[in-house]
Design a protein around this motif. Structure first.
Motif, PDB file in Angstrom:
ATOM      1  N   GLN A   1     -43.613 -37.939 -66.252  1.00 13.51           N
ATOM      2  CA  GLN A   1     -42.208 -38.022 -66.618  1.00 13.51           C
ATOM      3  C   GLN A   1     -41.623 -36.644 -66.917  1.00 13.51           C
ATOM      4  N   VAL A   2     -40.316 -36.534 -66.718  1.00 10.43           N
ATOM      5  CA  VAL A   2     -39.561 -35.344 -67.123  1.00 10.43           C
ATOM      6  C   VAL A   2     -38.760 -35.706 -68.366  1.00 10.43           C
ATOM      7  N   HIS A   3     -38.900 -34.908 -69.402  1.00  7.08           N
ATOM      8  CA  HIS A   3     -38.155 -35.105 -70.644  1.00  7.08           C
ATOM      9  C   HIS A   3     -37.428 -33.819 -71.019  1.00  7.08           C
ATOM     10  N   VAL A   4     -36.511 -33.936 -71.947  1.00  9.92           N
ATOM     11  CA  VAL A   4     -35.829 -32.773 -72.505  1.00  9.92           C
ATOM     12  C   VAL A   4     -36.361 -32.540 -73.909  1.00  9.92           C
TER      13      VAL A   4
ATOM     14  N   ALA B   1     -46.307 -29.465 -69.249  1.00 12.55           N
ATOM     15  CA  ALA B   1     -46.003 -28.298 -68.413  1.00 12.55           C
ATOM     16  C   ALA B   1     -44.531 -27.967 -68.583  1.00 12.55           C
ATOM     17  N   VAL B   2     -44.226 -26.676 -68.624  1.00 11.30           N
ATOM     18  CA  VAL B   2     -42.851 -26.220 -68.756  1.00 11.30           C
ATOM     19  C   VAL B   2     -42.437 -25.564 -67.432  1.00 11.30           C
ATOM     20  N   PRO B   3     -41.504 -26.173 -66.688  1.00  8.01           N
ATOM     21  CA  PRO B   3     -41.084 -25.597 -65.412  1.00  8.01           C
ATOM     22  C   PRO B   3     -40.059 -24.489 -65.616  1.00  8.01           C
ATOM     23  N   MET B   4     -40.193 -23.444 -64.829  1.00  8.47           N
ATOM     24  CA  MET B   4     -39.243 -22.336 -64.862  1.00  8.47           C
ATOM     25  C   MET B   4     -39.057 -21.788 -63.452  1.00  8.47           C
ATOM     26  N   GLU B   5     -37.868 -21.295 -63.163  1.00  4.64           N
ATOM     27  CA  GLU B   5     -37.654 -20.584 -61.906  1.00  4.64           C
ATOM     28  C   GLU B   5     -38.135 -19.146 -62.022  1.00  4.64           C
TER      29      GLU B   5
ATOM     30  N   PRO C   1     -36.508 -28.546 -70.075  1.00  2.77           N
ATOM     31  CA  PRO C   1     -37.256 -29.653 -69.490  1.00  2.77           C
ATOM     32  C   PRO C   1     -38.751 -29.458 -69.670  1.00  2.77           C
ATOM     33  N   VAL C   2     -39.456 -30.554 -69.873  1.00  8.29           N
ATOM     34  CA  VAL C   2     -40.917 -30.530 -69.918  1.00  8.29           C
ATOM     35  C   VAL C   2     -41.428 -31.694 -69.070  1.00  8.29           C
ATOM     36  N   VAL C   3     -42.612 -31.507 -68.508  1.00  4.25           N
ATOM     37  CA  VAL C   3     -43.246 -32.551 -67.702  1.00  4.25           C
ATOM     38  C   VAL C   3     -44.526 -32.966 -68.410  1.00  4.25           C
ATOM     39  N   LEU C   4     -44.655 -34.264 -68.650  1.00  9.24           N
ATOM     40  CA  LEU C   4     -45.836 -34.782 -69.326  1.00  9.24           C
ATOM     41  C   LEU C   4     -46.228 -36.121 -68.706  1.00  9.24           C
TER      42      LEU C   4
ATOM     43  N   PHE D   1     -45.821 -23.703 -66.289  1.00  3.90           N
ATOM     44  CA  PHE D   1     -46.573 -23.028 -67.336  1.00  3.90           C
ATOM     45  C   PHE D   1     -47.129 -24.041 -68.332  1.00  3.90           C
ATOM     46  N   ALA D   2     -48.333 -23.762 -68.816  1.00  2.00           N
ATOM     47  CA  ALA D   2     -48.978 -24.655 -69.773  1.00  2.00           C
ATOM     48  C   ALA D   2     -48.180 -24.692 -71.071  1.00  2.00           C
ATOM     49  N   GLY D   3     -47.982 -25.902 -71.565  1.00  2.00           N
ATOM     50  CA  GLY D   3     -47.238 -26.061 -72.809  1.00  2.00           C
ATOM     51  C   GLY D   3     -47.838 -27.139 -73.690  1.00  2.00           C
ATOM     52  N   LEU D   4     -47.283 -27.262 -74.870  1.00  2.00           N
ATOM     53  CA  LEU D   4     -47.649 -28.284 -75.838  1.00  2.00           C
ATOM     54  C   LEU D   4     -46.375 -28.968 -76.304  1.00  2.00           C
TER      55      LEU D   4
END
Length: 262
Positions: free
Chosen positions: A55-58, A101-105, A41-44, A133-136
């Motif tokens: 939004q949450v995307h895969v 953003a990349v969510p992780m537990e 999952p990524v949040v953008l 975590f910061a992502g692209l």
């Protein structure tokens, strides 16, 4: 570095914690051993009808830039070093215009030991909430599929990393992070999350300033993390389950291992 992690939240919980929207058909597989090239999952944020919408995307873990001829580029691009984002063609365009953003537990890291041994640890927040975590991210069009085929488009992402704290010159948690590995994913604490994923194309100067702010806050955000021994079986991508968070557990560990998430 960040090469394996846990993301076992239910879709509804993830969407709520992200304060985001999600498609009704969004599907995420719970996993305690997320590996590169798998779906994450990524949040953008995107501008829709003149307003920014979160939004949450895969996405596929491993950034595939639009100019790539095939998916193989992503195998080597699951992490992106913060120091060279604007120098590397793979990441240069994304850091200017496609930040997520990349969510992780929590994530796994392996500490080198004597005789070439490596011991896995699980790094998580002490309050049980998600890491951000910061992502692209990038969109890639498969040249083998027709232009009007929706399956032609692939969303992919990468996690940004920074140098870990100096183990000789840090607090208790930060010194352990530094001793564990020389790289760590870049956390987005406080207002950094919203600033990082805000839509829009930046100049190189503005992108460096935004990145610098997140980097300046990174160690403070990591100051209350927990680092706990993990199961050596996590090194095999075929193994999955909450028992991976217990150093001495096995595949049949059951509910007791799941409780270790919190």
């Amino acid at each position: 570095m960040c090469g394996r992690y846990v993301m076992a939240r239910a879709v509804g919980d993830l969407v709520a914690e992200a304060e985001a929207e999600a498609d009704a058909n969004l599907e995420l597989r719970r996993s305690w051993n997320v590996a590169p090239t798998t779906d994450i999952p990524v949040v953008l944020e995107r501008v829709l009808d003149g307003a920014a919408v979160r939004q949450v995307h895969v996405a596929r873990w491993g950034l595939v830039p639009g100019w790539a001829k095939d998916l193989s580029v992503g195998v080597r691009a699951f992490n992106a070093r913060s120091e060279t984002l604007l120098e590397k063609p793979t990441f240069r365009d994304a850091v200017l215009a496609r930040r997520c953003a990349v969510p992780m537990e929590g994530y796994y890291e392996w500490q080198a030991g004597p005789g070439g041994t490596r011991k896995p640890f699980f790094v998580r927040r002490s309050d049980g909430r998600l890491h951000w975590f910061a992502g692209l991210y990038e969109w890639w069009a498969d040249p083998a599929l027709p232009a009007d085929d929706p399956a032609r488009w692939l969303l992919s992402a990468s996690v940004i990393t920074l140098a870990s704290p100096d183990p000789e010159d840090s607090g208790p948690v930060l010194s352990r992070l530094g001793a564990l590995h020389d790289r760590m994913p870049l956390p987005l604490g406080g207002g950094d999350l919203g600033r990082w994923i805000a839509p829009g194309t930046l100049t190189a100067t503005a992108a460096l300033s935004l990145l610098g702010t997140a980097l300046g806050n990174a160690y403070a955000a990591a100051g209350d993390w927990k680092i706990e021994p993990a199961n050596p079986a996590v090194g095999n991508v075929r193994h999955d389950g909450p028992w991976l968070l217990e150093a001495g557990a096995g595949p049949g560990a059951g509910p007791a291992a799941e409780a270790a998430l919190f």
